[in-house]
Design an enzyme around this catalytic site. Structure first.
Site, mmCIF file in Angstrom:
data_model
loop_
_atom_site.group_PDB
_atom_site.id
_atom_site.type_symbol
_atom_site.label_atom_id
_atom_site.label_comp_id
_atom_site.label_asym_id
_atom_site.label_seq_id
_atom_site.Cartn_x
_atom_site.Cartn_y
_atom_site.Cartn_z
ATOM 1 C CD GLU A 239 -3.219 -0.265 0.084
ATOM 2 O OE1 GLU A 239 -2.993 0.115 -1.316
ATOM 3 O OE2 GLU A 239 -3.792 -1.396 0.495
ATOM 4 N N GLY B 47 -16.482 4.425 -2.595
ATOM 5 C CA GLY B 47 -16.057 4.949 -1.592
ATOM 6 C C GLY B 47 -15.622 3.962 -0.626
ATOM 7 C CB ALA B 48 -16.207 0.412 -0.378
ATOM 8 C CB SER C 65 -10.263 0.434 -7.598
ATOM 9 O OG SER C 65 -9.016 0.732 -6.648
ATOM 10 C CB SER C 66 -16.259 2.115 -7.708
ATOM 11 O OG SER C 66 -15.845 3.315 -7.077
ATOM 12 C CB SER C 67 -13.026 6.104 -9.735
ATOM 13 O OG SER C 67 -11.611 5.852 -8.849
ATOM 14 C CD GLU D 171 -8.961 8.053 -10.164
ATOM 15 O OE1 GLU D 171 -9.882 7.262 -10.783
ATOM 16 O OE2 GLU D 171 -9.650 8.892 -9.272
ATOM 17 C CG ASP E 49 -6.480 1.783 -7.595
ATOM 18 O OD1 ASP E 49 -5.583 0.921 -7.097
ATOM 19 O OD2 ASP E 49 -6.908 2.575 -7.186
#
Ligand code: GLA
Length: 387
Positions: A32, A120-121, A124-126, A158, A170
């Protein structure tokens, strides 16, 4: 699901979609805040996706509807402006604008977006949204972009349109992900190795616990961490001619402790140790050594909390619960941090007890009720041409 989406598309636009594109969200086992300093990461794509259905138009108008947000957008290629507020529409606009500026021959489209990745979890939905649309347009307009180019274009969108100076992790994993496999990626060379995840064999599952905490300053703080990491790296670059923290050992780190100062020293220490942990985690997985993996995952959280300072009390509390819980093989904050989710590796038959324990302890602390998702490691982005 596909059939329903196609029917929806026809209802909205009165014509058939030509393609259906699908791109997954991700988890990250370990590694990370290492991607943007060209280090190692170990993500995997999950069975939660963003779908993009589209057909070409004869004019330059782009019409898009999002089922999730129950709203649409309409704009003309060549005259694209972004909204000043944060909205999903900016990603779509950003993609079309980028293709326009790079002189790709594209026309307008009718498009429909649907997703089941919680927003927002930290899943990496974006990135999945970007990859789904770019991959879909790539097929629709025969652009012949390579997989790696798709990931890089998505990352650029992004950075430019969402203002987050993110790394490549991501977008890369959304494109290159594979069923039951984690990807050990070197973010400097972009070379990677597929690492099979034999979780089923050991009755282990991946559980995501979303704290629901969203810090307004998360993006600013993320960019700040990146800047600090780059400043620290520059000190090593200038003196030792190295490009990545992968080449900084603890001796070099200690030598430069004074010049770095307390804050940059801690940031550098996290990245250096996290890169080492990723390599060790890869070896552990190759040997199905989940005990070592457990240690590494917990250490990663501690380092993100103390050295990188991207945690919050809810994330730390989940880590504490995980540490004490029999059958938990690691819990750590996942993604950028500052809220969002914790990834938990846990014995399948202990999931319900774990959840109960978390709900009880969170309530006692007066924390917001968190959400759990059990995820499976699934295939990466793909596009189907519809007849
Ligand atoms: C976000 C970014 C990634 C990565 C992680 C932290 O998810 O988009 O590029 O930096 O945070 O590891």
């Amino acid at each position: 699901m596909e059939k329903e989406l196609i029917e929806n598309f026809i209802k909205i636009y009165g014509n058939y979609p030509e393609i259906i594109s699908c791109a997954p969200g991700r988890i990250n086992i370990i590694g990370e805040h290492t991607d943007y300093t060209l280090g190692y990461v170990l993500p995997a794509s999950i069975n939660k996706n963003i779908y993009f259905l589209a057909s070409k138009r004869k004019d330059l108008r782009v019409k898009i509807f999002s089922i999730q947000f129950k709203e649409g957008d309409s704009f003309k290629i060549g005259e694209i402006e972004s909204f000043s507020i944060k909205t999903w529409k900016n990603y779509v606009r950003g993609i079309f604008n980028l293709f326009f500026e790079r002189d790709f021959s594209i026309s307008g489209v009718n498009g429909l977006i649907y997703g089941n990745i919680p927003i927002g979890a930290g899943l990496s939905s974006s990135a999945a949204l970007e990859v789904s649309i770019i991959n879909g347009l790539n097929v629709l307009f025969d652009m012949e972009l390579e997989k790696i180019e798709i990931a890089c274009v998505a990352q650029k969108v992004e950075q430019d349109f969402a203002g987050v100076r993110c790394g490549i992790m991501d977008q890369f994993i959304s494109v290159f992900g594979k069923k039951s496999t984690a990807i050990f990626l070197d973010c400097e060379t972009l070379s990677f190795e597929e690492i099979p995840l034999r979780l089923d064999k050991y009755n282990l599952s991946i559980l995501i616990c979303n704290t629901g905490i969203k810090r307004d300053l998360a993006e600013t703080e993320y960019n700040k961490r990146r800047e600090e990491a780059e400043n620290a790296l520059n000190i090593f670059k200038n003196k030792y001619g190295i490009k990545s923290f992968k080449d900084v050992n603890s001796q070099i780190l200690e030598n430069e402790k004074f010049i770095l100062g307390d804050k940059l020293y801690k940031r550098a220490r996290h990245i250096i140790n996290e890169n080492i942990r990723v390599k060790r985690a890869v070896n552990a997985l190759k040997n199905d050594d989940f005990h070592t993996l457990r240690e590494l995952i917990f250490q990663s959280h501690k380092s993100l909390r103390d050295d990188y300072e991207v945690s919050c009390q809810e994330l730390d509390f989940l880590y504490e619960i995980g540490l004490k819980f029999q059958g938990c093989y690691g819990a750590r904050l996942m993604g950028a941090g500052f809220g969002g989710s914790v990834i938990i590796l846990i014995e399948e038959n202990k999931i319900e007890d774990f959840k109960k324990e978390v709900f009880k302890d969170f309530e006692k602390k007066g924390f917001k009720k968190p959400h759990f998702y059990k995820v499976c490691i699934s295939k990466g982005a793909n596009v189907k041409i519809l007849n």
